[in-house]
Scaffold this motif. Structure first.
Motif, PDB file in Angstrom:
ATOM      1  N   GLY A   1     -62.899 -79.055  60.203  1.00  0.00           N
ATOM      2  CA  GLY A   1     -62.821 -79.486  61.592  1.00  0.00           C
ATOM      3  C   GLY A   1     -62.181 -78.447  62.495  1.00  0.00           C
ATOM      4  N   HIS A   2     -61.914 -78.882  63.706  1.00  0.00           N
ATOM      5  CA  HIS A   2     -61.481 -78.006  64.795  1.00  0.00           C
ATOM      6  C   HIS A   2     -60.073 -77.451  64.574  1.00  0.00           C
ATOM      7  N   THR A   3     -59.920 -76.162  64.830  1.00  0.00           N
ATOM      8  CA  THR A   3     -58.602 -75.526  64.887  1.00  0.00           C
ATOM      9  C   THR A   3     -58.450 -74.868  66.261  1.00  0.00           C
ATOM     10  N   PRO A   4     -57.222 -74.625  66.707  1.00  0.00           N
ATOM     11  CA  PRO A   4     -57.009 -74.060  68.056  1.00  0.00           C
ATOM     12  C   PRO A   4     -57.323 -72.568  68.109  1.00  0.00           C
ATOM     13  N   PHE A   5     -58.603 -72.264  68.281  1.00  0.00           N
ATOM     14  CA  PHE A   5     -59.071 -70.881  68.199  1.00  0.00           C
ATOM     15  C   PHE A   5     -58.465 -69.991  69.283  1.00  0.00           C
ATOM     16  N   SER A   6     -58.263 -70.540  70.469  1.00  0.00           N
ATOM     17  CA  SER A   6     -57.688 -69.720  71.541  1.00  0.00           C
ATOM     18  C   SER A   6     -56.239 -69.342  71.242  1.00  0.00           C
ATOM     19  N   ALA A   7     -55.548 -70.166  70.451  1.00  0.00           N
ATOM     20  CA  ALA A   7     -54.204 -69.796  70.000  1.00  0.00           C
ATOM     21  C   ALA A   7     -54.293 -68.619  69.033  1.00  0.00           C
ATOM     22  N   TYR A   8     -55.304 -68.641  68.184  1.00  0.00           N
ATOM     23  CA  TYR A   8     -55.545 -67.516  67.272  1.00  0.00           C
ATOM     24  C   TYR A   8     -55.746 -66.230  68.075  1.00  0.00           C
ATOM     25  N   LEU A   9     -56.590 -66.317  69.104  1.00  0.00           N
ATOM     26  CA  LEU A   9     -56.851 -65.142  69.937  1.00  0.00           C
ATOM     27  C   LEU A   9     -55.596 -64.684  70.675  1.00  0.00           C
ATOM     28  N   ALA A  10     -54.747 -65.623  71.042  1.00  0.00           N
ATOM     29  CA  ALA A  10     -53.513 -65.268  71.754  1.00  0.00           C
ATOM     30  C   ALA A  10     -52.624 -64.381  70.885  1.00  0.00           C
ATOM     31  N   PHE A  11     -52.400 -64.787  69.641  1.00  0.00           N
ATOM     32  CA  PHE A  11     -51.570 -63.981  68.738  1.00  0.00           C
ATOM     33  C   PHE A  11     -52.233 -62.635  68.448  1.00  0.00           C
ATOM     34  N   LEU A  12     -53.534 -62.666  68.218  1.00  0.00           N
ATOM     35  CA  LEU A  12     -54.253 -61.420  67.958  1.00  0.00           C
ATOM     36  C   LEU A  12     -54.162 -60.478  69.157  1.00  0.00           C
ATOM     37  N   SER A  13     -54.258 -61.030  70.353  1.00  0.00           N
ATOM     38  CA  SER A  13     -54.257 -60.192  71.559  1.00  0.00           C
ATOM     39  C   SER A  13     -52.929 -59.469  71.758  1.00  0.00           C
ATOM     40  N   VAL A  14     -51.825 -60.095  71.367  1.00  0.00           N
ATOM     41  CA  VAL A  14     -50.527 -59.418  71.494  1.00  0.00           C
ATOM     42  C   VAL A  14     -50.468 -58.214  70.562  1.00  0.00           C
ATOM     43  N   LEU A  15     -50.948 -58.385  69.348  1.00  0.00           N
ATOM     44  CA  LEU A  15     -51.008 -57.253  68.422  1.00  0.00           C
ATOM     45  C   LEU A  15     -51.877 -56.137  68.999  1.00  0.00           C
ATOM     46  N   LEU A  16     -53.022 -56.496  69.548  1.00  0.00           N
ATOM     47  CA  LEU A  16     -53.919 -55.491  70.133  1.00  0.00           C
ATOM     48  C   LEU A  16     -53.286 -54.822  71.351  1.00  0.00           C
ATOM     49  N   ALA A  17     -52.566 -55.601  72.144  1.00  0.00           N
ATOM     50  CA  ALA A  17     -51.908 -55.041  73.330  1.00  0.00           C
ATOM     51  C   ALA A  17     -50.927 -53.939  72.936  1.00  0.00           C
ATOM     52  N   LEU A  18     -50.215 -54.142  71.838  1.00  0.00           N
ATOM     53  CA  LEU A  18     -49.263 -53.120  71.391  1.00  0.00           C
ATOM     54  C   LEU A  18     -49.981 -51.924  70.775  1.00  0.00           C
ATOM     55  N   ILE A  19     -50.971 -52.194  69.937  1.00  0.00           N
ATOM     56  CA  ILE A  19     -51.680 -51.097  69.265  1.00  0.00           C
ATOM     57  C   ILE A  19     -52.398 -50.203  70.269  1.00  0.00           C
ATOM     58  N   PHE A  20     -52.959 -50.813  71.324  1.00  0.00           N
ATOM     59  CA  PHE A  20     -53.729 -50.030  72.298  1.00  0.00           C
ATOM     60  C   PHE A  20     -52.974 -49.817  73.607  1.00  0.00           C
ATOM     61  N   ASP A  21     -51.703 -50.184  73.622  1.00  0.00           N
ATOM     62  CA  ASP A  21     -50.791 -49.856  74.721  1.00  0.00           C
ATOM     63  C   ASP A  21     -51.193 -50.487  76.059  1.00  0.00           C
ATOM     64  N   HIS A  22     -51.216 -51.829  76.091  1.00  0.00           N
ATOM     65  CA  HIS A  22     -51.520 -52.563  77.320  1.00  0.00           C
ATOM     66  C   HIS A  22     -50.438 -53.607  77.578  1.00  0.00           C
ATOM     67  N   LYS A  23     -49.928 -53.620  78.775  1.00  0.00           N
ATOM     68  CA  LYS A  23     -48.929 -54.622  79.147  1.00  0.00           C
ATOM     69  C   LYS A  23     -49.576 -55.976  79.446  1.00  0.00           C
ATOM     70  N   PHE A  24     -50.758 -55.956  80.085  1.00  0.00           N
ATOM     71  CA  PHE A  24     -51.383 -57.185  80.573  1.00  0.00           C
ATOM     72  C   PHE A  24     -52.521 -57.644  79.665  1.00  0.00           C
ATOM     73  N   ILE A  25     -52.526 -58.942  79.382  1.00  0.00           N
ATOM     74  CA  ILE A  25     -53.621 -59.584  78.644  1.00  0.00           C
ATOM     75  C   ILE A  25     -54.175 -60.687  79.538  1.00  0.00           C
ATOM     76  N   ALA A  26     -55.428 -60.548  79.954  1.00  0.00           N
ATOM     77  CA  ALA A  26     -56.028 -61.521  80.872  1.00  0.00           C
ATOM     78  C   ALA A  26     -57.085 -62.353  80.150  1.00  0.00           C
ATOM     79  N   PHE A  27     -56.718 -63.569  79.776  1.00  0.00           N
ATOM     80  CA  PHE A  27     -57.698 -64.513  79.254  1.00  0.00           C
ATOM     81  C   PHE A  27     -58.482 -65.113  80.422  1.00  0.00           C
ATOM     82  N   SER A  28     -59.516 -65.872  80.113  1.00  0.00           N
ATOM     83  CA  SER A  28     -60.383 -66.428  81.157  1.00  0.00           C
ATOM     84  C   SER A  28     -60.433 -67.953  81.082  1.00  0.00           C
ATOM     85  N   ASN A  29     -59.296 -68.560  80.763  1.00  0.00           N
ATOM     86  CA  ASN A  29     -59.208 -70.019  80.694  1.00  0.00           C
ATOM     87  C   ASN A  29     -58.990 -70.583  82.093  1.00  0.00           C
TER      88      ASN A  29
END
Length: 472
Positions: A221-249
């Motif tokens: 069944g359903h899991t909170p996929f956007s929460a998954y993306l949120a944690f992943l995005s912070v890791l990516l923000a650090l690896i690729f050196d970005h302060k801002f993460i703009a989701f489209s919710n």
């Protein structure tokens, strides 16, 4: 309320779920993460995630302790996809340590983000003994929060296949760096059309044991996929050196679907403003203080975004947000990879686009006029609030669905061609809602001040919405 026997038997058979360990390495400029989970007594999962095209020097600057912390947290959010198979009464964390505040945060995430899963599997998650999260970490602590500075020149934007991320990319345009998790053909086409240079690609490999368990009758069944993306995005923000993460919710995601055991169940909870605030607080305290995670489209309704989308025809035949298009039923069928034309998502997207697109373009997108399909009447009623249940899909609020069908009816009436659903709407729904014209005007001009947009991004969004006459 009693939990059903299948769930009860699985929980008795598998009383503990263990997050055993995580690791990572760098191979050919790819950052690879490995996790090991166990459903006791003997079910092992070993999922993997690969981030492509990393800069080894940048990783060295971040440091192992920060990377350990972030990878550990990716493992925590990954846990949910595997724990749900048996919904064990206890989750044991051996891979790292969580304090009491963190344990409470993660339990709240599970209870709110997996409400649909509990409802659909008839699980009483309100029982005080339903879930315990405990630590069993024996090693020396190797983790720490990131406290360094990050570049503000570009914004990290997650891209799926839908229209919402298109608007974020188009408004922010030259200042974005896209990322996509297991990119679909639609997301690849969208990123290409948006001229995303060197998008960040992440590959997530689900352990096949999970699919085998699903086929054997374990829970799914359903899991909170956007929460998954949120944690992943912070890791990516650090690896690729970005302060801002703009989701489209958008603001529409704040509305729930139904009540279950006295709780509000929201399919889109991990897209909601509530989750956004909770995650921002958690991220700044435990992950990376400098990162600014927010939703760029939070002030707007889905139907307002649809009007914005209508100004970008180059994406009309690339975007795809029908979830049925990608479903495999745990490996039992091949995905159809197109709009199914049968589900709530298809009807909702068709309805919000109908007032703003030429009919020939809509027919080319969906292959048919969905308003002619009598079998979609029940779904229309669910979308507009004529039934107690709002579909478990990423659709708009009941109010804006009413507005979408009203504006569609208004347009079709002028063309003297009312298909079946709009005829029904005219005869059965309109008489109940005499103020729909004014409500439509209010909805299309509304702006929600509950958002976390930094000032510069707020100005960008307001400028465009004002430009096309959406706001007063």
């Amino acid at each position: 309320m009693k939990t059903n026997n299948r769930v009860k038997n699985l929980r008795e058979k598998h009383p503990k779920f263990v997050y055993e360990k995580y690791s990572y390495n760098i191979l050919n400029n790819n950052f690879k993460m490995f996790f090991q989970f166990k459903i006791e007594p003997d079910i092992i999962f070993s999922p993997e995630i690969t981030i492509k095209g990393i800069d080894k020097k940048r990783l060295a600057l971040i440091g192992d302790r920060v990377l350990n912390n972030l990878v550990f947290h990716i493992g925590l959010i990954e846990v949910l996809s595997y724990w749900k198979a048996a919904s064990s009464p206890e989750i044991i964390i051996k891979a790292g340590y969580l304090n009491k505040e963190q344990i409470k945060w993660w339990k709240d995430l599970i209870f709110n983000g997996m409400g649909q899963f509990f409802y659909e599997n008839n699980i009483n998650f309100t029982d005080p003994n339903f879930l315990k999260i405990s630590n069993d970490f024996k090693g020396a602590e190797r983790r720490e929060q990131y406290r360094g500075k990050l570049k503000t020149s570009k914004v990290l934007v997650p891209v799926g296949g839908g229209k919402d991320s298109v608007i974020t990319m188009e408004i922010l345009k030259r200042n974005i760096n896209c990322f996509s998790l297991n990119p679909t053909l639609a997301s690849k086409k969208i990123m290409k059309a948006a001229h995303c240079q060197n998008p960040i690609i992440v590959e997530r490999r689900i352990d096949k044991n999970l699919l085998k368990l699903n086929q054997k009758g374990y829970l799914n069944g359903h899991t909170p996929f956007s929460a998954y993306l949120a944690f992943l995005s912070v890791l990516l923000a650090l690896i690729f050196d970005h302060k801002f993460i703009a989701f489209s919710n958008e603001r529409s995601s704040n509305e729930g679907n139904l009540k279950y055991l006295g709780r509000n169940i929201n399919h889109q909870w991990s897209k909601s403003f509530q989750f956004e605030n909770l995650f921002r607080k958690y991220s700044k305290k435990y992950l990376a203080k400098e990162v600014e995670y927010f939703s760029f489209l939070r002030p707007l309704y889905e139907i307002q975004i649809a009007k914005l989308f209508s100004k970008y025809p180059k994406y009309f035949f690339s975007f795809l947000s029908c979830n049925e298009a990608h479903k495999t039923n745990s490996g039992r069928k091949k995905p159809i990879k197109g709009w199914c034309g049968k589900c709530p998502k298809c009807l909702f997207v068709f309805a919000v686009l109908y007032p703003f697109l030429k009919q020939r373009d809509l027919i080319r997108i969906f292959k048919k006029n969905l308003f002619t399909k009598k079998e979609l009447l029940v779904i229309m009623k669910e979308l507009i609030g004529e039934r107690k249940f709002k579909p478990f899909e990423c659709v708009g609020t009941k109010k804006e669905s009413l507005v979408a069908f009203y504006l569609s009816w208004e347009k079709a009436s002028k063309l003297n061609e009312l298909p079946f659903l709009l005829k029904y709407f005219e005869k059965k729904i309109l008489p109940k809602h005499l103020n729909l014209k004014k409500e439509s005007q209010r909805t299309m001009k509304s702006w929600n001040n509950q958002h976390n947009l930094p000032v510069r991004f707020k100005k960008d969004l307001k400028y465009l919405t004002n430009y096309i006459g959406m706001l007063q």
